[in-house]
Motif scaffolding. Structure first.
Motif, short mmCIF file in Angstrom:
data_model
loop_
_atom_site.label_atom_id
_atom_site.label_comp_id
_atom_site.label_asym_id
_atom_site.label_seq_id
_atom_site.Cartn_x
_atom_site.Cartn_y
_atom_site.Cartn_z
N UNK B 187 0.84 -1.20 0.00
CA UNK B 187 0.00 0.00 0.00
C UNK B 187 0.88 1.26 0.00
N UNK B 188 1.99 1.20 0.76
CA UNK B 188 2.87 2.37 0.84
C UNK B 188 3.48 2.70 -0.52
N UNK B 189 3.69 1.66 -1.35
CA UNK B 189 4.25 1.90 -2.67
C UNK B 189 3.30 2.71 -3.55
N UNK B 190 2.02 2.71 -3.19
CA UNK B 190 1.04 3.47 -3.99
C UNK B 190 0.93 4.88 -3.42
N UNK B 191 2.06 5.57 -3.32
CA UNK B 191 2.06 6.82 -2.56
C UNK B 191 1.24 7.92 -3.24
N UNK B 192 1.14 7.86 -4.59
CA UNK B 192 0.32 8.89 -5.25
C UNK B 192 -1.13 8.76 -4.82
N UNK B 193 -1.59 7.50 -4.79
CA UNK B 193 -2.96 7.26 -4.35
C UNK B 193 -3.13 7.68 -2.90
N UNK B 194 -2.10 7.42 -2.10
CA UNK B 194 -2.21 7.76 -0.67
C UNK B 194 -2.39 9.25 -0.48
N UNK B 195 -1.69 10.04 -1.31
CA UNK B 195 -1.85 11.49 -1.21
C UNK B 195 -3.29 11.89 -1.52
#
Lengths: 104, 464
Positions: B187-195
């Motif tokens: 999940x952390x690798x999807x940082x764009x989504x996390x933003x």
């Protein structure tokens, strides 16, 4: 009967009405969800399974699983979809079958 | 028989929003729902509970209040406490404590929402084991908080229910979380989504913070979950960090995601496809919610899991699109008014991969051990299903007739996905080759007496 789920109530006590559960009198809050009211009253034997004959209790509380099945005034119903009324005659739904269906 | 322009099944966020949009556009709308009050499961009982214990349930829950107020409209007839047991060309058969009846509609919108993904683990049929969502429903509807509970599984709802129980004065014993460390890393690798998902992540972190401050233990990366007890559950057993652990409890609350509730769309003849992402069957529809069956539409989590906000928006979109198809609204107006909703809905849906990565279903419950019951109604174990396949059963309906799995009262709602996965695994077939369980009316029970009464009513009232 051994107490089942322990439930903490956040609502002021609703007026209680008498129902019969398996021939015994119980006082439940009028208009409340029947499955929840029975759980709060310490009941955790709802329907009886067809082969093992063991008791089930509500699992989904939204009309999906049929484990809260009771005979309400003689008609099998999902008790999580029914509201408490005075004088209801409630029994565990018996589904005992002569099984197993090995011949099929 | 009462006739409507649009009959909507389900009064959750999608159904309520669709009803309002369609009614505003001039349609005569029937809104049918099994519950005594509108709200669906996510906003269950919100009209009543908002005043009394809204604080414990939180701000997101209160977003349901304007939706419920919105269906108070002269063009909307709310059939509360009515279940739908058959859907046929332009007609719905309903059942309620007052008897069965039929209504006619030019279009039908199925907004039947989600159900918790069933979680077959050893002991899950014991009394005292419930869905975490079920515990939340008891809190919303009856103001009852399950005490001394262990929450087991994965997903934001697991944390939310824990927090709600805590606020209600019934702190859970512990959370037994089945997500693995690699899930968080992915999940952390999807940082764009996390933003982009900042609002949801903030809320999620606040929940976890509240649990930590209250001293509710969280056991992470758990496996080998089993629920133990003689007559009812009294222990949750699991392994975590290489250690076997046992927690005593009065209740075990299971959750590992939600799946569309497709019984009504199946009964209506809508084609479904398997979604690997959701790990369940979903109805096929276009982006308005139009299915391949003429005049049958789907919206909300019953069509595709997107959460409450996405459901509300997809309901609005479908409501206006139906109004357009029935000639109440011109294309330019439909397109102008829905463009913002579509944009926001698609934004909401774009965040879902984050939840799917961070909170995957519990792997052992997707492929249950042989001794685990998969069909709760007929007490059929995963091993019996596997044996049936080894004995030559080739598809899901073949397994059904040879074992009775999926033949019980729930009509496969609780076991269909598990059966499909097992058959695919055991037979090396593709999931779209093994068929799906048929949903035939009545999809909810109805008595013969109610059926007989319905006939009389139909004969007696020709004119309306």
């Amino acid at each position: 009967m051994k107490p089942g789920l322990r439930l903490k109530s956040l609502t002021p006590d609703a007026p209680l009405v008498e129902v019969q559960f398996g021939g015994e009198a119980l006082m439940l809050p009028e208009g409340d969800n029947l499955a929840a009211a029975l759980l709060a009253a310490g009941i955790d034997g709802f329907r009886q399974t067809p082969y093992q004959g063991v008791a089930r209790a509500p699992y989904c509380m939204m009309g999906i699983c049929f484990d809260c099945l009771l005979e309400v005034d003689g008609v099998s119903q999902q008790s999580c979809m029914v509201q408490v009324r005075a004088g209801m005659d409630l029994r565990p739904a018996r589904q005992r079958r002569e099984g197993p269906y090995a011949s099929l | 028989m009462h006739r409507f322009d649009l009959a909507i099944v389900g009064a959750g966020p999608a159904g309520m929003a669709a009803a309002r949009e369609a009614a505003e556009a001039g349609l005569k709308v029937a809104l049918v729902d099994e519950q005594p009050r509108a709200g669906g499961q996510i906003y269950r009982n919100v009209g009543q509970a908002a005043q009394t214990y809204g604080a414990q349930l939180g701000k997101e829950y209160l977003r349901g209040v304007p939706l419920v107020e919105g269906i108070d409209h002269e063009a909307i007839t709310h059939f509360s406490g009515h279940s739908v047991w058959a859907i046929e060309k332009g007609q719905l058969a309903l059942n309620s404590p007052d008897g069965a009846r039929q209504i006619g509609a030019r279009c039908v919108l199925l907004a039947t929402g989600a159900i918790e993904r069933p979680m077959p683990v050893p002991g899950w049929t014991l009394p005292g084991v419930m869905g975490a969502g079920a515990a939340q429903i008891m809190l919303k509807q009856s103001g009852l908080a399950v005490e001394n509970a262990v929450l087991v599984g994965s997903g934001p709802l697991l944390h939310l229910v824990a927090v709600q129980l805590l606020r209600a004065g019934a702190p859970p014993v512990a959370l037994v979380e089945t997500r693995q460390r690699r899930d968080s890393r992915r999940a952390l690798l999807m940082w764009r989504l996390m933003l982009r998902a900042g609002r949801y992540i903030q809320r999620s972190l606040a929940d976890l913070n509240e649990l930590r401050n209250a001293g509710v233990p969280r056991h992470m990366a758990c496996a080998d979950v089993a629920l133990l007890g003689e007559r009812r559950v009294d222990t949750v057993s699991f392994s975590s960090g290489g250690r076997r652990q046992e927690l005593s409890c009065d209740a075990a609350l299971l959750h590992h995601g939600v799946v569309p509730h497709v019984q009504a769309s199946r009964a209506a003849g809508v084609p479904h496809i398997w979604s690997d992402k959701i790990q369940a069957h979903v109805p096929v529809c276009d982006s308005w919610g139009r299915t391949e069956v003429p005049r049958v539409w789907v919206a909300g989590d019953g069509a595709w899991i997107g959460g409450a906000r996405a459901a509300e928006l997809s309901g609005r979109i479908a409501g206006l699109a139906i109004a357009h198809d029935l000639g109440f609204v011109h294309s330019p107006e439909r397109d102008r008014r829905t463009s913002g909703w579509i944009e926001e809905r698609d934004f909401e849906l774009s965040l879902r991969p984050l939840i799917e990565k961070a909170f995957p279903p519990y792997a052992a419950a997707l492929a249950p051990a042989d001794n685990v019951t998969v069909c709760r109604c007929e007490e059929i174990s995963a091993g019996e299903v596997r044996q049936a396949v080894r004995d030559g059963a080739t598809g899901i309906n073949h397994v059904k007739v040879s074992t009775r799995a999926g033949m019980g009262r729930c009509q496969g709602r609780m076991c269909a996905a598990a059966l499909a996965r097992i058959v695919v695994r055991e037979s090396d077939a593709k999931i779209d080759e093994i068929g799906t369980l048929n949903a035939r009316p009545p999809i909810k029970p109805v008595t013969l007496g109610a059926l007989a009464g319905m006939r009389r009513e139909a004969e007696g009232s020709e004119d309306d």
